[in-house]
Motif scaffolding. Structure first.
Motif, PDB file in Angstrom:
ATOM      1  N   LYS A  68     -48.634 -15.564 -42.144  1.00 32.16           N
ATOM      2  CA  LYS A  68     -49.061 -16.853 -42.697  1.00 32.16           C
ATOM      3  C   LYS A  68     -47.893 -17.533 -43.409  1.00 32.16           C
ATOM      4  O   LYS A  68     -47.715 -18.747 -43.320  1.00 32.16           O
ATOM      5  CB  LYS A  68     -50.227 -16.663 -43.669  1.00 32.16           C
ATOM      6  N   GLY A  69     -47.098 -16.742 -44.105  1.00 30.71           N
ATOM      7  CA  GLY A  69     -45.929 -17.283 -44.787  1.00 30.71           C
ATOM      8  C   GLY A  69     -44.926 -17.877 -43.818  1.00 30.71           C
ATOM      9  O   GLY A  69     -44.349 -18.929 -44.085  1.00 30.71           O
ATOM     10  N   GLU A  70     -44.740 -17.219 -42.678  1.00 26.02           N
ATOM     11  CA  GLU A  70     -43.829 -17.742 -41.656  1.00 26.02           C
ATOM     12  C   GLU A  70     -44.321 -19.085 -41.142  1.00 26.02           C
ATOM     13  O   GLU A  70     -43.531 -20.029 -40.975  1.00 26.02           O
ATOM     14  CB  GLU A  70     -43.696 -16.758 -40.501  1.00 26.02           C
ATOM     15  N   ASP A  71     -45.605 -19.185 -40.888  1.00 22.13           N
ATOM     16  CA  ASP A  71     -46.174 -20.445 -40.396  1.00 22.13           C
ATOM     17  C   ASP A  71     -45.942 -21.572 -41.401  1.00 22.13           C
ATOM     18  O   ASP A  71     -45.477 -22.656 -41.043  1.00 22.13           O
ATOM     19  CB  ASP A  71     -47.669 -20.289 -40.119  1.00 22.13           C
ATOM     20  N   TYR A  72     -46.266 -21.311 -42.663  1.00 23.11           N
ATOM     21  CA  TYR A  72     -46.051 -22.319 -43.699  1.00 23.11           C
ATOM     22  C   TYR A  72     -44.564 -22.639 -43.846  1.00 23.11           C
ATOM     23  O   TYR A  72     -44.184 -23.802 -43.943  1.00 23.11           O
ATOM     24  CB  TYR A  72     -46.586 -21.826 -45.050  1.00 23.11           C
ATOM     25  N   TYR A  73     -43.737 -21.612 -43.886  1.00 24.95           N
ATOM     26  CA  TYR A  73     -42.298 -21.829 -44.055  1.00 24.95           C
ATOM     27  C   TYR A  73     -41.766 -22.728 -42.938  1.00 24.95           C
ATOM     28  O   TYR A  73     -41.026 -23.682 -43.193  1.00 24.95           O
ATOM     29  CB  TYR A  73     -41.521 -20.509 -44.087  1.00 24.95           C
ATOM     30  N   THR A  74     -42.154 -22.430 -41.711  1.00 18.31           N
ATOM     31  CA  THR A  74     -41.678 -23.207 -40.561  1.00 18.31           C
ATOM     32  C   THR A  74     -42.120 -24.664 -40.671  1.00 18.31           C
ATOM     33  O   THR A  74     -41.333 -25.577 -40.412  1.00 18.31           O
ATOM     34  CB  THR A  74     -42.184 -22.579 -39.255  1.00 18.31           C
ATOM     35  N   MET A  75     -43.351 -24.879 -41.083  1.00 20.73           N
ATOM     36  CA  MET A  75     -43.882 -26.249 -41.163  1.00 20.73           C
ATOM     37  C   MET A  75     -43.360 -27.018 -42.381  1.00 20.73           C
ATOM     38  O   MET A  75     -43.141 -28.224 -42.302  1.00 20.73           O
ATOM     39  CB  MET A  75     -45.415 -26.216 -41.243  1.00 20.73           C
ATOM     40  N   VAL A  76     -43.158 -26.337 -43.505  1.00 16.90           N
ATOM     41  CA  VAL A  76     -42.909 -27.028 -44.762  1.00 16.90           C
ATOM     42  C   VAL A  76     -41.463 -26.893 -45.255  1.00 16.90           C
ATOM     43  O   VAL A  76     -40.880 -27.861 -45.743  1.00 16.90           O
ATOM     44  CB  VAL A  76     -43.881 -26.507 -45.856  1.00 16.90           C
ATOM     45  N   CYS A  77     -40.872 -25.720 -45.124  1.00 15.59           N
ATOM     46  CA  CYS A  77     -39.612 -25.425 -45.812  1.00 15.59           C
ATOM     47  C   CYS A  77     -38.384 -25.395 -44.907  1.00 15.59           C
ATOM     48  O   CYS A  77     -37.284 -25.744 -45.332  1.00 15.59           O
ATOM     49  CB  CYS A  77     -39.710 -24.066 -46.513  1.00 15.59           C
ATOM     50  N   GLY A  78     -38.585 -24.926 -43.683  1.00 19.25           N
ATOM     51  CA  GLY A  78     -37.463 -24.629 -42.801  1.00 19.25           C
ATOM     52  C   GLY A  78     -36.597 -25.811 -42.442  1.00 19.25           C
ATOM     53  O   GLY A  78     -35.398 -25.655 -42.208  1.00 19.25           O
ATOM     54  N   SER A  79     -37.167 -27.011 -42.396  1.00 16.23           N
ATOM     55  CA  SER A  79     -36.361 -28.170 -42.000  1.00 16.23           C
ATOM     56  C   SER A  79     -35.258 -28.464 -43.017  1.00 16.23           C
ATOM     57  O   SER A  79     -34.218 -29.005 -42.649  1.00 16.23           O
ATOM     58  CB  SER A  79     -37.241 -29.398 -41.787  1.00 16.23           C
ATOM     59  N   CYS A  80     -35.456 -28.120 -44.262  1.00 16.16           N
ATOM     60  CA  CYS A  80     -34.409 -28.319 -45.275  1.00 16.16           C
ATOM     61  C   CYS A  80     -33.620 -27.038 -45.561  1.00 16.16           C
ATOM     62  O   CYS A  80     -32.395 -27.063 -45.635  1.00 16.16           O
ATOM     63  CB  CYS A  80     -35.018 -28.830 -46.582  1.00 16.16           C
ATOM     64  N   HIS A  81     -34.328 -25.934 -45.742  1.00 15.06           N
ATOM     65  CA  HIS A  81     -33.675 -24.687 -46.161  1.00 15.06           C
ATOM     66  C   HIS A  81     -33.139 -23.862 -44.997  1.00 15.06           C
ATOM     67  O   HIS A  81     -32.518 -22.827 -45.221  1.00 15.06           O
ATOM     68  CB  HIS A  81     -34.632 -23.851 -47.016  1.00 15.06           C
ATOM     69  N   GLY A  82     -33.385 -24.302 -43.755  1.00 18.66           N
ATOM     70  CA  GLY A  82     -32.871 -23.615 -42.582  1.00 18.66           C
ATOM     71  C   GLY A  82     -33.874 -22.641 -42.008  1.00 18.66           C
ATOM     72  O   GLY A  82     -34.724 -22.110 -42.727  1.00 18.66           O
TER      73      GLY A  82
END
Length: 152
Positions: A68-82
């Motif tokens: 679940k964390g991966e899904d959220y990270y990909t949608m919310v965080c990854g575009s800025c933090h890589g």
């Protein structure tokens, strides 16, 4: 952490843009310490020293649903933090992988409450993004996923 990020944070503490909120006890402690540095050369020397230290994978203290964390990270965080939480200097986004998980949870909570980021243009970005992870469980899951990236 990357030297560019460490330097930016040290200067923010020194200049009162970080650690000034009355509820940010740990930030106030860092601000007091940072203000003992006499000048830019001392900040540069400190950052160079920290950068010379060998890194290690922090101990996992936060346990959540990594998928679940991966899904959220990909949608919310990854575009800025890589995609691997490695950070992106061009977007002024620090690395998250390799940072103590308990620290990430604490800082996210400070952003969510507006205790951190109010006087810092980079921090305001995170204050605006904080509602994207609305529950403590969401934060725990994302931080658990970030920690798994550091372990690989």
């Amino acid at each position: 952490q990357s030297p560019w990020y460490l330097k930016r944070q040290m200067l923010a503490f020194m200049e009162g843009r970080r650690g000034a909120h009355p509820e940010d006890t740990f930030g106030q402690q860092m601000a007091a310490i940072a203000k003992t540095l006499p000048d830019q050369a001392a900040v540069d020397a400190l950052v160079a020293y920290i950068d010379s230290l060998s890194g290690h994978t922090p101990e996992r203290t936060v346990k959540g649903n990594t998928k679940k964390g991966e899904d959220y990270y990909t949608m919310v965080c990854g575009s800025c933090h890589g995609p691997k939480a490695e950070g992106n200097e061009l977007l002024d986004s620090p690395a998250l992988a390799g940072v103590d998980d308990w620290y990430l949870v604490r800082q996210f909570e400070l952003f969510r409450k507006g205790i951190r980021g109010a006087d810092d243009k980079y921090g305001r970005q995170m204050v605006m993004m904080a509602p994207a992870l609305p529950t403590d469980e969401d934060v725990t899951n994302v931080v658990s996923y970030i920690q798994s990236l550091a372990e690989k």
